[in-house]
Design a protein around this motif. Structure first.
Motif, PDB file in Angstrom:
ATOM      1  N   ASP A 217       0.813  -1.220   0.000  1.00 44.99           N
ATOM      2  CA  ASP A 217       0.000   0.000   0.000  1.00 44.99           C
ATOM      3  C   ASP A 217       0.847   1.270   0.000  1.00 44.99           C
ATOM      4  N   ARG A 237      -3.515  -4.109   3.217  1.00 43.15           N
ATOM      5  CA  ARG A 237      -4.845  -4.057   3.819  1.00 43.15           C
ATOM      6  C   ARG A 237      -5.874  -3.575   2.805  1.00 43.15           C
ATOM      7  N   ARG A 238      -5.425  -3.120   1.619  1.00 47.69           N
ATOM      8  CA  ARG A 238      -6.325  -2.531   0.620  1.00 47.69           C
ATOM      9  C   ARG A 238      -6.537  -3.407  -0.609  1.00 47.69           C
ATOM     10  N   GLU A 250     -12.826  -9.249   5.254  1.00 51.42           N
ATOM     11  CA  GLU A 250     -12.550  -8.975   6.671  1.00 51.42           C
ATOM     12  C   GLU A 250     -11.806 -10.112   7.370  1.00 51.42           C
ATOM     13  N   GLN A 274      -6.197   1.782  11.457  1.00 50.56           N
ATOM     14  CA  GLN A 274      -5.812   1.040  10.252  1.00 50.56           C
ATOM     15  C   GLN A 274      -4.305   0.837  10.177  1.00 50.56           C
ATOM     16  N   HIS A 275      -3.551   1.778  10.735  1.00 52.58           N
ATOM     17  CA  HIS A 275      -2.090   1.616  10.721  1.00 52.58           C
ATOM     18  C   HIS A 275      -1.682   0.386  11.523  1.00 52.58           C
ATOM     19  N   LEU A 277      -3.529  -2.325  11.785  1.00 55.34           N
ATOM     20  CA  LEU A 277      -3.837  -3.472  10.933  1.00 55.34           C
ATOM     21  C   LEU A 277      -2.642  -3.761  10.017  1.00 55.34           C
ATOM     22  N   GLU A 278      -2.026  -2.699   9.489  1.00 56.03           N
ATOM     23  CA  GLU A 278      -0.828  -2.887   8.664  1.00 56.03           C
ATOM     24  C   GLU A 278       0.301  -3.517   9.474  1.00 56.03           C
ATOM     25  N   LYS A 336      -1.764   9.164  11.786  1.00 57.08           N
ATOM     26  CA  LYS A 336      -2.370   7.836  11.960  1.00 57.08           C
ATOM     27  C   LYS A 336      -3.093   7.734  13.306  1.00 57.08           C
ATOM     28  N   GLU A 339      -6.372   9.528  12.946  1.00 55.57           N
ATOM     29  CA  GLU A 339      -7.301   8.730  12.138  1.00 55.57           C
ATOM     30  C   GLU A 339      -7.970   7.647  12.970  1.00 55.57           C
ATOM     31  N   ALA A 340      -7.293   7.200  14.037  1.00 56.55           N
ATOM     32  CA  ALA A 340      -7.842   6.142  14.888  1.00 56.55           C
ATOM     33  C   ALA A 340      -8.844   6.673  15.910  1.00 56.55           C
TER      34      ALA A 340
END
Length: 446
Positions: A217, A237-238, A250, A274-275, A277-278, A336, A339-340
């Motif tokens: 990504d 993740r994308r 998912e 999401q960071h 998740l990466e 990040k 964003e969370a």
């Protein structure tokens, strides 16, 4: 073994290198520009016949030496370093020595953000798989100290900064990973090109039967297999990848060679954002490539609650969450964190000036931050950027206690007070850990 060793810098790695060489048949000179060290320890070490301390100064570059071992915090661009190199004297670092003089299988993890979280999670997975696993490097534990007491089967899960990678020569991980690349440390590296070049050194000595894990990504990490020796394995993740570790319906899925395997549901990850998740995808990639059973991977990911100073919930007081994200030492890391967040934020930011651009950071603040509290060297720079973008409600403070007190007064029920500085800590603190602990102490004393 070299006969004359110069050690520059007396941090954790400097003392570790000194401890290693002090029992060797070598002459050691130690330099550090600071003088405020434990005098009893220095006096005791100074009594050793083969050690000379030169505190309060750096070398000139004219000293007799066979090897110069640099602390990662000291730039290799200094004149005395250039002089040693021009005299064909080896200039290296503790990570290189750990590989050269130690044993074990190194797993190397680097990137601008997420290194500590990913390294800690990988360490937990590997320890559950093989108890003789050590977590070392930029995470705070010198690799040399552990490598020299390891055996050939020990895994050394190693967090690596660009500063540490600058000085390697033969260091070679069996699995390497680059999590992401964003602007950072330009006060040291000067350009993004030089910063990336330092990061990419992590895989330069790997062979074709070893692995390089990359974030698909991040477009800066879509590297050409034809130009790189180790086998590239991407995570995403994308995107659903032809080969790699990715999210599909998912679920985290590993597709390596002709085998496609379900690992776990995304909903079972406890970490915010999401960071993260990466970071989990990167850790899963490394573990899968090491041949660790998916049941072990799943269990350790499900149990993992993150690391101290990284989106760490300190306290909920008057229905306000106080979160310590002191590990956010650059703008992208704080972006990040924002964003969370899913509640209005009172943000505490600012710190040492690394010549970063705060435009995108302020853009991310606008929809989330109801009040911005600034401290440290960068408070005026960030304030100027914020005002230019129409972000008001700013308070500048002198220390962390004042910042927390202001945040307490501004916060309403349902808000989040977030320390996510977007800057390094060294203008006011010894480390980001020291800064985070100060924040936690201030919060807990409300």
């Amino acid at each position: 073994m070299k006969n004359n060793i110069i050690i520059v810098g007396l941090g954790k790695t400097g003392f570790c290198v000194l401890d290693y060489f002090i029992n060797q048949d070598v002459n050691i000179q130690v330099f550090d520009s600071k003088t405020d060290y434990d005098s009893d320890k220095i006096v005791k070490l100074s009594s050793n016949r083969n050690v000379i301390f030169n505190l309060g100064k750096n070398p000139t570059g004219d000293e007799e030496a066979d090897m110069v071992v640099m602390s990662p915090g000291i730039s290799l661009d200094l004149e005395f370093v250039k002089k040693f190199i021009s005299r064909n004297i080896e200039v290296t670092g503790e990570i290189e020595l750990s590989y050269r003089y130690g044993k074990g299988r190194f797993v190397g993890i680097t990137g601008t953000n997420g290194k500590t979280t990913t390294t800690t999670l990988v360490g937990d997975i590997f320890k559950a798989y093989k108890s003789d696993t050590k977590v070392v490097g930029n995470i705070g534990y010198p690799a040399l100290e552990q490598a020299v007491v390891s055996d050939a089967d020990t895994f050394l899960i190693t967090e690596l900064s660009s500063f540490q990678l600058e000085s390697i020569k033969t260091f070679r991980p069996c699995i390497s990973a680059i999590l992401n690349i964003t602007e950072d440390h330009l006060n040291r590296h000067k350009t993004m090109s030089e910063y990336m070049k330092a990061k990419f050194r992590i895989f330069e000595n790997q062979s074709s039967d070893e692995f390089l894990v990359l974030n698909y990504d991040d477009e800066l990490l879509r590297l050409s297999q034809s130009e790189i020796k180790p086998k590239i394995i991407y995570f995403s993740r994308r995107e659903i990848l032809k080969e790699g570790i990715f999210v599909e319906n998912e679920q985290i899925v590993a597709c390596i060679g002709n085998t496609k395997e379900y690992i776990m549901d995304v909903k079972d990850i406890l970490l915010l954002g999401q960071h993260n998740l990466e970071n989990v995808l990167a850790a899963v990639s490394i573990a899968v490539l090491a041949g660790i059973d998916k049941s072990i991977i799943k269990q350790e990911v499900m149990n993992f609650r993150g690391v101290e100073h990284r989106l760490e919930l300190v306290r909920t007081y008057n229905d306000v969450n106080y979160i310590n994200d002191s590990k956010a030492t650059n703008p992208d890391s704080s972006i990040k964190a924002l964003e969370a967040m899913n509640t209005p934020v009172i943000l505490i930011a600012g710190g040492m000036d690394k010549q970063s651009d705060y435009s995108s950071f302020i853009d991310s603040c606008i929809p989330k931050v109801k009040h911005l509290i600034l401290l440290g060297e960068t408070k005026d720079v960030i304030e100027k950027t914020a005002i230019s973008k129409g972000l008001g409600n700013i308070t500048k403070v002198e220390d962390m206690k004042q910042a927390v007190d202001v945040a307490f007064l501004k916060a309403k029920e349902g808000d989040t007070v977030l320390l996510s500085p977007a800057c390094a800590s060294w203008d006011m603190y010894e480390s980001f850990e020291h800064r985070g602990k100060d924040f936690k102490n201030c919060v807990l004393s409300l």
